[in-house]
Design a protein around this motif. Sequence first.
Motif, mmCIF file in Angstrom:
data_model
loop_
_atom_site.group_PDB
_atom_site.id
_atom_site.type_symbol
_atom_site.label_atom_id
_atom_site.label_comp_id
_atom_site.label_asym_id
_atom_site.label_seq_id
_atom_site.Cartn_x
_atom_site.Cartn_y
_atom_site.Cartn_z
ATOM 1 N N LEU A 63 -1.828 -12.961 -12.349
ATOM 2 C CA LEU A 63 -2.054 -13.947 -11.239
ATOM 3 C C LEU A 63 -1.903 -15.107 -11.967
ATOM 4 O O LEU A 63 -1.975 -14.818 -12.882
ATOM 5 N N ILE A 64 -1.514 -15.434 -11.097
ATOM 6 C CA ILE A 64 -0.401 -17.025 -11.506
ATOM 7 C C ILE A 64 -1.630 -18.414 -11.584
ATOM 8 O O ILE A 64 -1.974 -18.833 -10.127
ATOM 9 N N VAL A 65 -2.463 -18.783 -12.690
ATOM 10 C CA VAL A 65 -3.301 -19.925 -12.464
ATOM 11 C C VAL A 65 -1.881 -21.468 -12.663
ATOM 12 O O VAL A 65 -1.706 -21.276 -13.830
ATOM 13 N N ARG A 66 -2.570 -22.227 -11.874
ATOM 14 C CA ARG A 66 -1.474 -23.599 -11.719
ATOM 15 C C ARG A 66 -2.460 -25.033 -11.854
ATOM 16 O O ARG A 66 -3.432 -24.863 -12.168
ATOM 17 N N LYS A 77 -0.496 -20.484 -16.879
ATOM 18 C CA LYS A 77 -1.534 -18.731 -17.352
ATOM 19 C C LYS A 77 -1.531 -17.897 -16.575
ATOM 20 O O LYS A 77 -1.547 -18.677 -15.233
ATOM 21 N N ARG A 78 -1.162 -16.917 -16.772
ATOM 22 C CA ARG A 78 -1.034 -16.026 -15.999
ATOM 23 C C ARG A 78 -2.103 -15.049 -16.215
ATOM 24 O O ARG A 78 -2.797 -14.384 -17.797
ATOM 25 N N LEU A 79 -2.761 -13.836 -15.252
ATOM 26 C CA LEU A 79 -4.181 -13.448 -15.386
ATOM 27 C C LEU A 79 -3.298 -12.256 -15.169
ATOM 28 O O LEU A 79 -3.101 -11.708 -13.737
ATOM 29 N N ALA A 80 -4.561 -10.821 -16.103
ATOM 30 C CA ALA A 80 -3.669 -9.194 -15.770
ATOM 31 C C ALA A 80 -5.675 -9.299 -14.053
ATOM 32 O O ALA A 80 -6.093 -9.701 -14.320
ATOM 33 N N GLU A 81 -4.821 -8.173 -13.309
ATOM 34 C CA GLU A 81 -5.438 -8.152 -12.145
ATOM 35 C C GLU A 81 -7.130 -7.184 -12.624
ATOM 36 O O GLU A 81 -6.480 -6.103 -13.678
ATOM 37 N N GLY A 82 -7.857 -7.557 -12.145
ATOM 38 C CA GLY A 82 -9.294 -6.649 -13.031
ATOM 39 C C GLY A 82 -9.927 -7.972 -14.243
ATOM 40 O O GLY A 82 -10.969 -7.459 -14.283
ATOM 41 N N THR A 83 -8.979 -9.170 -14.428
ATOM 42 C CA THR A 83 -9.834 -9.781 -15.052
ATOM 43 C C THR A 83 -11.496 -10.766 -14.400
ATOM 44 O O THR A 83 -10.369 -10.854 -13.389
ATOM 45 N N SER A 84 -11.864 -10.976 -15.135
ATOM 46 C CA SER A 84 -13.239 -11.596 -15.149
ATOM 47 C C SER A 84 -13.357 -13.395 -15.108
ATOM 48 O O SER A 84 -12.973 -12.934 -16.482
ATOM 49 N N VAL A 85 -13.473 -13.674 -14.208
ATOM 50 C CA VAL A 85 -13.550 -15.432 -14.715
ATOM 51 C C VAL A 85 -14.132 -15.897 -14.277
ATOM 52 O O VAL A 85 -15.033 -15.208 -13.101
ATOM 53 N N GLN A 86 -14.781 -17.505 -14.348
ATOM 54 C CA GLN A 86 -15.427 -18.445 -13.470
ATOM 55 C C GLN A 86 -14.923 -19.749 -12.860
ATOM 56 O O GLN A 86 -14.109 -19.674 -13.693
ATOM 57 N N ILE A 87 -16.057 -19.563 -11.176
ATOM 58 C CA ILE A 87 -14.498 -20.055 -10.742
ATOM 59 C C ILE A 87 -15.962 -21.424 -10.927
ATOM 60 O O ILE A 87 -17.342 -21.243 -10.773
ATOM 61 N N GLU A 88 -15.454 -23.259 -10.990
ATOM 62 C CA GLU A 88 -16.524 -24.174 -10.777
ATOM 63 C C GLU A 88 -16.439 -24.366 -9.845
ATOM 64 O O GLU A 88 -17.531 -24.973 -9.377
ATOM 65 N N CYS A 89 -15.201 -25.133 -9.228
ATOM 66 C CA CYS A 89 -15.372 -25.689 -7.814
ATOM 67 C C CYS A 89 -13.988 -25.260 -7.051
ATOM 68 O O CYS A 89 -13.775 -24.311 -7.465
#
Length: 285
Positions: A63-66, A77-89
């Motif tokens: 997944l591309i982070v822009r 950044k690029r994140l692999a499928e299954g990566t856990s992240v925190q969303i702020e807004c």
Amino acid sequence: MNAKNRARRLGTASVTVLLTGACALGLTSPAHAATPTKAPSTSASKAKASVTATVANTGGENLIVRSKAGKSGPEVKRLAEGTSVQIECQVASDDVSGNKYWDYIPAHGGYASDYYLATPGHDGRHPDLPLCEDTPPPDGTMRERIVQIAKGEVGLTDKSKYGAPVDHDWCQYFVNWVWRNAGVEDMNDTHFTGDFYYWGKERGLTQDGSSNIKVGDGILFGTGPENSDTGRHVGIVVAVHEDGSVESIDGNYSDAVTRVGPYFPDNATTHEPENVYAHVSPPGD
């Protein structure tokens, strides 16, 4: 490199320097106190919150982070499928498979489509998240954008925002992140300042020495790009004064993003670990 302490006298103030590697610094600038700045801001109607999400629906692709919400935002950044992240807004932007929301991921300093970020029980607008009160990237020249973005980071200490692993120095990661968010494409993506020097050389952007330094330049400290003993540190020039002194914003300076100076490039050890040996201009100047 082994850490060592040394004291320098700046006028009547004594400054202790802790040198720990290629990007070093426990040095504290006497000229500016860091004021934390956070981006993006969020709606005042809701307290700052975060929601855990998992990268999903990518078919095994990263997944591309822009840097800004939407399909045209520069990649950070690029994140692999299954990566856990925190969303702020969240913010409304380009529709992706019927989902118009983009989620801000503070640990990675950017946005990704909510379609690819699974939050149990919710799809699209999440009731527990505020809206991001974000603004588009600053207008103006590439140099002006670099300076404005760097100024907005002063005081921050979370190096993971700039993509730096826990065990890495991060002055170069900070420069890479700022330049990429200002719109520099094909940006150097390593943590060693010497690689940045050679990246610029290959593109005709690196100038040896300290003459003709301009705001927006990446400024390199040390004696050369050969290794971490010779290439010590890097910052972003944010002011050039009539007397030839400059000010820079440096990542990993006192473990934070810090505005440093003014200092003279050929006598930078009043504030930096070494003098300036080269500088890199942003492309498209």
